[in-house]
Design a protein around this motif. Structure first.
Motif, PDB file in Angstrom:
ATOM      1  N   LEU A   1     -14.598   4.932  31.664  1.00 11.78           N
ATOM      2  CA  LEU A   1     -15.035   3.572  31.634  1.00 11.78           C
ATOM      3  C   LEU A   1     -13.748   2.735  31.899  1.00 11.78           C
TER       4      LEU A   1
ATOM      5  N   HIS B   1      -9.552   2.797  21.958  1.00 14.46           N
ATOM      6  CA  HIS B   1     -10.907   2.624  22.542  1.00 14.46           C
ATOM      7  C   HIS B   1     -10.482   2.779  24.309  1.00 14.46           C
TER       8      HIS B   1
ATOM      9  N   LEU C   1     -20.446 -10.848  35.383  1.00  9.96           N
ATOM     10  CA  LEU C   1     -20.612 -10.663  33.966  1.00  9.96           C
ATOM     11  C   LEU C   1     -19.722 -11.908  33.574  1.00  9.96           C
TER      12      LEU C   1
ATOM     13  N   LEU D   1      -9.679  -2.055  29.695  1.00 11.87           N
ATOM     14  CA  LEU D   1      -9.850  -3.349  29.624  1.00 11.87           C
ATOM     15  C   LEU D   1      -8.562  -3.949  28.694  1.00 11.87           C
TER      16      LEU D   1
ATOM     17  N   ILE E   1     -19.851   1.234  23.378  1.00 11.49           N
ATOM     18  CA  ILE E   1     -20.357  -0.130  23.328  1.00 11.49           C
ATOM     19  C   ILE E   1     -19.301  -1.190  22.995  1.00 11.49           C
ATOM     20  N   VAL E   2     -18.300  -0.940  22.554  1.00  9.40           N
ATOM     21  CA  VAL E   2     -17.080  -1.877  22.610  1.00  9.40           C
ATOM     22  C   VAL E   2     -16.819  -2.521  24.042  1.00  9.40           C
ATOM     23  N   ASN E   3     -16.681  -1.266  24.792  1.00 12.09           N
ATOM     24  CA  ASN E   3     -16.124  -1.470  26.092  1.00 12.09           C
ATOM     25  C   ASN E   3     -17.150  -2.325  26.952  1.00 12.09           C
ATOM     26  N   GLU E   4     -18.678  -1.871  26.575  1.00 16.64           N
ATOM     27  CA  GLU E   4     -19.511  -2.834  27.283  1.00 16.64           C
ATOM     28  C   GLU E   4     -19.473  -4.195  26.896  1.00 16.64           C
TER      29      GLU E   4
ATOM     30  N   ARG F   1     -17.076  -5.773  25.915  1.00 15.89           N
ATOM     31  CA  ARG F   1     -15.836  -6.331  26.487  1.00 15.89           C
ATOM     32  C   ARG F   1     -16.239  -6.879  28.080  1.00 15.89           C
ATOM     33  N   ARG F   2     -17.051  -5.840  28.789  1.00 13.60           N
ATOM     34  CA  ARG F   2     -17.633  -6.283  30.224  1.00 13.60           C
ATOM     35  C   ARG F   2     -18.159  -7.195  30.285  1.00 13.60           C
TER      36      ARG F   2
ATOM     37  N   LEU G   1      -8.901  -4.618  23.780  1.00 10.81           N
ATOM     38  CA  LEU G   1      -9.505  -3.551  23.038  1.00 10.81           C
ATOM     39  C   LEU G   1      -8.512  -2.852  22.307  1.00 10.81           C
TER      40      LEU G   1
ATOM     41  N   SER H   1     -18.566  -1.284  37.084  1.00  9.97           N
ATOM     42  CA  SER H   1     -19.718  -2.242  36.714  1.00  9.97           C
ATOM     43  C   SER H   1     -20.023  -3.141  37.765  1.00  9.97           C
TER      44      SER H   1
ATOM     45  N   ILE I   1     -25.375  -0.871  29.763  1.00  8.82           N
ATOM     46  CA  ILE I   1     -26.241  -2.269  29.803  1.00  8.82           C
ATOM     47  C   ILE I   1     -25.878  -3.093  30.912  1.00  8.82           C
ATOM     48  N   ASP I   2     -24.850  -2.815  31.679  1.00 10.15           N
ATOM     49  CA  ASP I   2     -24.582  -3.604  32.934  1.00 10.15           C
ATOM     50  C   ASP I   2     -25.135  -2.690  34.213  1.00 10.15           C
TER      51      ASP I   2
END
Lengths: 1199, 334
Positions: free
Chosen positions: B29, B39, B203, B32, A1178-1181, A1183-1184, B35, B196, B71-72
């Motif tokens: 994933l 993670h 985004l 990034l 979720i945190v990664n999401e 961030r995206r 973070l 993504s 979600i994306d």
């Protein structure tokens, strides 16, 4: 002994003379005989008087079911005198609180005798809680009293000695005689002597049973009467009596100290801080022996009094002089000497101790509710910081009881209406307050049963002259304490007169005398600044004079800028019996509290008398010194005046005046050492301090721009329909936005309504499209005007075609932007029709319901609310700054996204419309702090918030006449209560409605709070934060008190206003930091920028409407994406970070489910698969989703 | 579809490979910045199975059901996922459970004949197919076509956290193949990466900036969409009026005839009806028997008031009691 009591009742309507004679007889009996009896226990508890009566009541309070006895007592008396029956019936009805179980009968009675059922029931509860039980807990103290009595009676007599010799003898016994100042002359002709006391009795509120357990320490008065033989007729003169009294007390102290078997902790104090009347304070030794009464949590005061009728009454009237200058002690010259009312009254008060005990006792047995009313008065006074001590205002429990007792006496001659003995405790309480608030007793004395009493000019205290006892009951009061008493009494009478809300808490529960809540400014002056210590002899007098001077100076300097000035004095300390009364500890200070009138407080010019009026002008110039100047005003008048400067950054006008006049009249030293604090929190928001006469000045530009735009739209000729009205629906247009709007501000919503027309389509979706057409047309027309309008149609609610689809952002030439939405009243009907239409499917009807609620909120309630708030803000100058400060607090604690702006406004409005027990707040600080205090107390689970706007419109009925018919009535409140209870029944877990906030204009109660806005956890957090803040404020209040008493508060820092505005994000699970490029600049930074920056901004934003900040859009998407799995918090004013909390109920580990509603992570288990929130993903999401907007994300490691 | 049985664990800390009918596909994933350290190796889990809705449709055979999509997720990045990393099956279309901003919601009548087509099933392209029936079903406005729809406010939609999607492949074979490939990837523990986006559904800052621009479409676009909408609406309104007229003469199953709009004299306004009602009541009150005429009426009234007083008192007492329970003692604040 029951018989005399009955007799007294019977005699109720006859002359008071006989009656008191009767009871006097009782007393003398009791005094003489009973104390020696073996069962002294009850006697002592009872003040050695009317023992039967007392015993019965002890039983009663110990064993509440013991009603029988009382009944039989009543029965007995009716047997004896038939005449008494009606009286008994009345008293029966009016004292229902004595019964353990309240019956319906009481309910009927309370309709008249109490404010309301709720009020009465709460009073009963209160009385039951705070009355001492006179049981096991008090027993050790009573024991100690018996021991003391025995000791005192056995103290051997001492022969008459001249003063120096007397001092010496006692010195060897380890006791210094607590002579009052001035110290007696060494060569005095009279001698000091000790003999066995005429009597030793308990007195005061303890035996009267009007004491309470709420106080920290119970104090029980033991009165020792000097034998007649020690006194001579002329002893009333020149402190002679007081010297003898001091010696006598010292002998008693020495005697107790010498007692080998019993150990007590002894010290001297002054009765009510009156240095003429030293008393002996007996505290438990704490060594755990038989005499240790620590467990009673009490102290015993030993008072010395003189027997009655020793001195001629007429010599002690307020206007006579009893302190002769040296050398001229003859009668003839006494006429010309200044009266010594304080001295005379002090003497009389010593003589009257027993007389008042009798009076109060007699009254208590005559009027059943008297004692309860005394207790109510006691609580009321305590919460307002009044006490009998001179420094606490000189009005305490005794004065309360005595005045009430006088008012209960049949009154001949004066016009004042006395109270009836059949009154309930509440009626007595209220009527006494009415008496206190009514007339000015300093100007028009209340003289009871006495003729030809003249009040001397030197008397500054109010006068309630009790003829039969020859004493001014209020002699200890000062002009300022009296004016404060009147104000408080008036405030309470007013709030008790209010019919809708139950003011019980305000009357009795809340601590009122808290400078941060009650007052707007405080001035602290250290005692050291007055050089009092140098003149030890008369320092009490000196201090009183200084206070008077400060009071007079401030009163004449501040005029109508202030509503009240009160003094908080440091407490005096007791002193050891072996030493002289010590100097006051250095480092103590006086606190002058000032309540301001917001409309006048910051006025910059004070007009004085006209120049032609020579005498007044000279006085004015003398008072103001060099500040006074002669000015010519617009109207042509030439006046003496003083002018003050007003700047946001400089000291407030009030502060300038105070420091100036202190310097002018009390010397530079005082002015330098004094510290002045006012409106301490106001600087936390821009323009938080009230400017001029209103708090709305910073909003004038946008308001003017709005009305200019309205006019322009009204004048447009080519609009297809005429404009009906255009109304504000935005915090910025109701003086309630934290930042004062300037160019580049977020668009301010307004609602536009056209005249009715039949040409609208009768379909919600089509209506929305038609509205867009109107907006396009309006935009075109406005752009064509040559006034520099820039207008853009924007879209919203893309997934709900029946809801409003578009708005028009209009930026006017001054840079302000308004967001116009069109209101068409047919829509409500259409939504309602859909709601009832059974042919629609369920989701559609749900959607209709949601849309309808939104519609009513946006288009009906919000404009109405704005209109009300506009009116209120001009009515209460401090309202707007207080709201803005409170909103800032909500924002910094990241709560704003969860509470509707209107809801926060209602919280503050409530503080202004129901300010009790205080007056309406006059500064942002008081408004804010009181709002927090109320939130911290608000039990929202069980109590709705109800705000009655209508009370404020009575003065101006033309406005809003349609919407508000009349003020709220108790029935309305009842209805809202029922509605609230219904919500709690429907939704006991509070998933949908947590806070219930209704007004007289919005009886829904859920307009601003429906759909869990805020959620239960957020509401709980709000309460916790408010509690913490309130505690910090209270702690600071305590710190201040111990500071002025110089009690080791040096280590503690004063509460800094900023400290309430710091939030801790460590407790959140996810903290998203926003890239500084995208955060909003805080209002303070913006302020410090050079002013012309605004103009730049204006040019750049002129062409495009201000848009929603990007992090705000991001945060709103987070809300939608994660639903109730994560609770998000942010500060909409800075948007520097967005923080989240996992909802533990939702995201905890659970068994497998396809549609969990949150991003899940499978976990292997023995018998299958569980899932839990995939927090890392979720945190990664996030961030995206956030991309470059996010600087970094920190998560709490625990999970 | 028979899923892989939970196979031998490859890693010490194993995640299950299947649950129920679903195969669990871990997605790596992207790494990034900004973070927390731990993670970085986060995985997303897709639950995949053959699409078997309770009400079967023609496309079921060539569809897969994906639960817990990111979600994306978009049609294009799912297409790429299958094409590039999961055996190259061709995706025809994707239907999502949820979207943010939500899909346009039209109020609709309870369907009599079309009730099998539940509102939730009416996804995406199907709607276009039955445009006509659709129009008859909705209760207000019109179902917009390209001309009459308002301009979009967002570039691309987001998905609610933990929502699902149906991926329709070009044919049955591709669907079967894709699922096989997924299962293989899971068994082999092959790394499948989630990518993504491409430019169209950017985004971050771009998404929000573009939204800000899109919020204010050009007046001409707006005007033409409104014109198209109102034309369609008027046409439909005529249709509906005709429908109403017939409805007026048809009694329902309980024998009542529904009163609808559009009679000869036009409908009475509700406000007027209410006014009449009020007038009637007023008349009744004036003409009726006064309620203090008979002695019994007075007596009853008094009794009632007493009762009310009593009830109030009881209520208050209860309130105070519950207050005491909650707050403990009534004590003056120190």
């Amino acid at each position: 002994m029951a018989l005399p009591a009955t007799k007294r009742r019977k005699l109720e309507h006859s002359g008071s003379e006989d009656e008191s004679e009767g009871s006097f007889a009782d007393f003398d009996d009791a005094n003489g005989v009973q104390l020696d009896e073996s069962d002294a226990e009850e006697d002592l508890a009872d003040g050695s008087d009317v023992s039967m009566n007392g015993a019965e009541e002890v039983d009663n309070s110990e064993d509440l079911s013991d009603e029988e006895e009382e009944e039989s007592d009543e029965g007995e008396s009716t047997h004896k005198t038939e005449k008494q029956a009606p009286v008994a019936a009345i008293t029966n009805g009016s004292k229902p609180h004595k019964r353990p179980a309240t019956s319906l009968q009481d309910g009927v009675y309370t309709a008249e005798t109490f404010k309301s059922n709720m009020f009465k029931l709460q009073v009963d509860e209160l009385l039951e809680q705070i009355k001492p039980k006179y049981g096991r807990k008090e027993a050790p103290a009573e024991n100690a009293m018996r021991t003391l009595k025995t000791i005192i009676e056995q103290i051997p007599s001492r022969d008459a000695l001249p003063i120096p010799a007397a001092e010496k003898t006692l010195k060897s016994a380890g006791v210094t005689i607590p002579f009052p100042s001035p110290h007696p002359p060494k060569d005095a002709l009279y001698k000091l002597q000790y003999e066995r006391p005429a009597s030793v009795n308990a007195t005061g509120s303890y035996p009267l049973k009007t004491t309470t357990r709420a106080e920290d320490e119970l104090s029980i008065d033991l009165v020792v009467t000097m034998p007649k033989a020690l006194l001579q007729e002329k002893d009333y003169l020149n402190h002679r009596y007081f010297y003898k009294r001091a010696y006598y007390l010292a002998c008693v102290a020495a005697g107790i100290k010498a007692s080998k078997d019993h150990k007590f902790d002894l010290s001297f104090d002054c009765l009510n801080g009156n240095q003429l009347q030293p008393i002996l304070v007996v505290r438990p030794s704490g060594n755990g022996d038989a005499d240790d009464f620590s467990s009673s949590k009490s102290q015993i005061h030993i008072l010395v009094t003189l027997p009655e009728n020793i001195f001629p009454q007429n010599k002690l009237l307020p206007n006579s002089n009893c302190v002769r200058p040296k050398g001229g002690e003859d009668e003839a010259s006494s006429k010309a000497l200044p009266a010594t009312p304080f001295y005379n009254n002090t003497l009389q008060s010593d003589a009257n101790i027993t007389a008042y005990l009798k009076l109060l006792h007699a009254t208590a047995s005559k009027a059943d509710a008297f004692k309860d009313a005394c207790i109510l008065g006691r609580v009321w006074l305590k919460q307002r910081g009044f006490g009998s001590r001179l420094r606490k205002g000189g009005f305490g429990n005794f004065e309360w009881a005595a005045i009430m007792a006088l008012l209960l006496q049949p009154n001949v001659g004066t016009g004042a209406q006395s109270l009836a003995s059949g009154y309930s405790s509440y009626q007595l309480f209220k009527a006494t307050l009415q008496f206190l608030s009514r007339g000015d007793l300093t100007k028009k004395p209340f003289i009871f049963q006495a003729l030809n009493i003249t009040v001397p000019k030197v008397e500054t205290a109010p006068v309630v002259f009790d003829g039969p006892r020859g004493q001014n009951i209020l002699f200890k009061m000062t002009p300022w304490s009296y004016s404060r008493l009147r104000l408080e009494a008036k405030a309470t009478v007013d709030m008790l007169g209010e019919s809708v809300f139950d003011q019980f808490d305000a009357a009795f529960i809340l601590k009122t005398e808290l400078s941060k809540y009650r007052y707007d400014a405080t001035l602290e002056v250290p005692l050291a600044a007055f050089d009092l210590a140098t003149i030890d002899e008369s320092r009490d007098q000196r201090l009183r004079d200084v206070c008077r001077k400060i009071y007079n100076t401030l009163t004449s300097a501040l005029t109508d800028r202030v509503k009240a000035i009160s003094f908080t004095m440091p407490e005096e300390d007791v002193w050891s019996i072996s030493s002289r009364r010590a100097h006051e500890k250095p480092g103590k200070s006086i606190l002058v509290n000032i309540a301001t009138d917001p409309a006048n407080a910051s006025r910059t010019v004070d007009h004085g008398p006209s120049a032609e009026n020579k005498q007044d002008a000279a006085a004015f110039r003398k008072f103001w010194g060099e500040k006074a100047e002669l000015r010519r005003f617009k109207d042509g008048s030439i006046l003496e005046s003083v002018v003050w400067s007003f700047k946001e950054t400089s000291a407030s006008v009030l502060e300038q005046i105070v420091s100036y006049v202190l310097k002018q009249h009390l010397g530079a030293q005082v002015a330098e050492q004094a510290t002045f604090v006012s409106d301490a929190f106001a600087h936390l928001v821009t323009a938080g301090r009230i400017q001029g006469a209103s708090g709305v000045a910073p909003f004038l530009p946008i308001m003017n721009a709005f009305s200019a735009m309205e006019k322009d739209i009204r004048d447009l000729e080519d609009l297809p329909l005429h404009l009906r009205h255009i109304r504000a629906a935005d915090p910025q247009l109701r003086y309630a936005s934290v930042d004062t709007p300037s160019a580049g501000h977020p668009p301010a919503s307004v609602v536009l309504q056209f005249e009715g027309s039949g040409r609208w389509p009768d379909d919600l979706c089509a209506i929305q499209r038609t509205k867009i057409a109107f907006l396009l047309r309006l935009s075109e027309l406005l752009s064509n005007l040559e006034s520099g309008y820039v207008a853009h149609v924007g879209l919203e609610n893309p997934s709900q075609p029946a809801q409003n689809q578009a708005f028009l952002d209009v930026t006017v030439s001054t840079g302000f932007t308004f967001r116009i939405r069109i209101y068409h009243d047919r829509e409500v009907t259409l939504f309602e029709r859909q709601l009832k239409d059974k042919t629609l499917d369920a989701p559609s009807r749900e959607s209709a319901a949601a849309s309808l609620a939104l519609y009513k909120r946006e288009f009906i309630q919000s404009p109405l609310h704005s209109q009300v708030l506009q009116t209120l803000s001009t009515r209460f100058p401090a309202l707007s700054p207080a709201i803005r400060l409170t909103k800032q607090w909500f924002a910094t604690h990241l709560l704003s996204p969860h509470l509707a702006s209107e809801l926060i406004e209602l919280f503050v409005i409530r503080t202004f419309l129901q300010p009790h027990p205080w007056p309406v707040p006059s500064t942002a600080t008081t408004g804010f702090l009181r709002t927090l205090a109320w939130i911290s107390r608000w039990d929202w689970r069980h109590v709705p918030l109800v705000v009655d706007f209508s009370s404020t419109f009575s003065a101006n009925p033309a406005e809003l006449a349609k919407a508000t018919s009349q003020g709220m009535k108790p029935e309305d409140l009842e209805r809202l209560q029922t509605r609230f209870e219904a919500w709690r029944r429907i939704d006991p877990a509070m998933n949908r409605v947590v806070l219930f906030a209704a007004t007289n204009l919005d009886e829904e109660g859920t307009t601003w709070t429906d759909k869990a806005q805020p959620e239960k956890v957020v509401a709980a957090r709000l309460t916790a934060l408010a509690k913490a803040a309130t505690q910090a404020v209270r702690a600071d209040e305590d710190r201040l008190l111990s500071h002025i008493n110089a009690k080791g508060a040096a280590g503690k820092e004063a509460l800094s206003p900023e400290s309430l505005f710091i939030t801790n994000v460590e407790e959140y699970d996810i903290v998203i930091t926003i890239n500084a490029k995208h955060t909003l600049k805080s209002s303070k930074k913006r302020k410090s920028e050079p002013h012309f920056k605004n103009l730049d901004l204006q040019k750049s934003t002129r062409s495009e409407a201000a848009s929603t900040p990007l992090p705000q859009l991001f945060a709103q998407e987070l809300l939608e994406v994660y639903g109730d799995a994560v609770l998000w918090f942010w500060d909409p004013l800075s948007l520097d970070r967005i923080v989240g909390l996992w909802n533990p109920v939702v995201t905890g580990q659970r068994s497998w489910k396809i549609k969990a509603g949150w991003n899940s992570e499978p976990i292997k288990k023995k018998d299958g698969v569980d899932i839990k929130a995939n927090k890392m993903a979720i945190v990664n999401e996030i961030r995206r989703l956030g991309g470059d907007m996010i600087k970094g994300i920190v998560t709490k490691r625990s999970s | 579809m028979a899923p892989e049985p939970p196979a031998k664990s490859l890693k010490p800390k194993s995640t299950p490979k299947a649950v129920g009918d679903f195969t669990i596909l871990p997605l790596t994933l992207p790494t990034l910045s900004g973070l927390p350290e731990h993670h970085q190796d986060a995985k997303h889990y897709l639950y995949i199975k053959a699409h078997e809705p309770s009400i079967p449709t023609a496309d079921d055979e060539r569809s897969l059901f994906l639960a817990n999509i990111p979600i994306d997720a978009t049609e294009s990045n799912l297409r790429t996922l299958f094409a590039d990393q999961l055996g190259g099956a061709m995706v025809e279309s994707v239907e999502f459970d949820s979207s943010i901003p939500a899909r346009t919601l039209h109020k609709r009548f309870k369907s009599s004949e079309g009730s099998r087509e539940d509102a939730q099933q009416q996804r995406g392209k199907k709607r276009k197919r039955n445009h006509a029936t659709e129009q008859a079903m909705i209760a207000e406005g019109v179902v917009e076509d390209e001309d009459s729809a308002l301009p979009q406010l967002w570039h691309g939609a987001l998905r609610r956290s933990g929502s699902g999607a149906v991926v329709v492949f070009v044919d049955k074979k591709s669907a079967r193949g894709a699922l096989k490939e997924v299962q293989k990837a899971v068994v082999q523990g092959r790394k499948v990466a989630w990518k993504s986006g491409e430019t169209t559904t950017a985004l971050g800052v771009d998404r929000y900036k573009s939204h800000t621009t899109l919020t204010y479409p050009s007046p001409s676009v707006l005007q033409s969409s409104i014109n198209a909408y109102l034309t369609q609406f008027n046409a439909l309104e005529t249709l509906r009026n005709r429908h109403r007229k017939t409805a007026r003469s048809v009694p329902d199953e309980e024998g009542f005839v529904t009163v609808t709009r559009g009679g000869r004299a036009g409908p009475a306004r509700i406000a007027e009806a209410e006014k009449k009602q009020a007038e009637l009541e007023e008349r009744k009150k004036n003409n009726g028997v006064k309620d203090d005429f008979y002695r019994f009426q007075n007596r009853e009234k008094r009794k009632e008031q007493e009762g009310l007083l009593k009830r109030r008192f009881e209520d208050d007492r209860r309130r105070v009691e519950s207050m005491r329970e909650r707050r403990g003692r009534v004590r003056p604040e120190a």
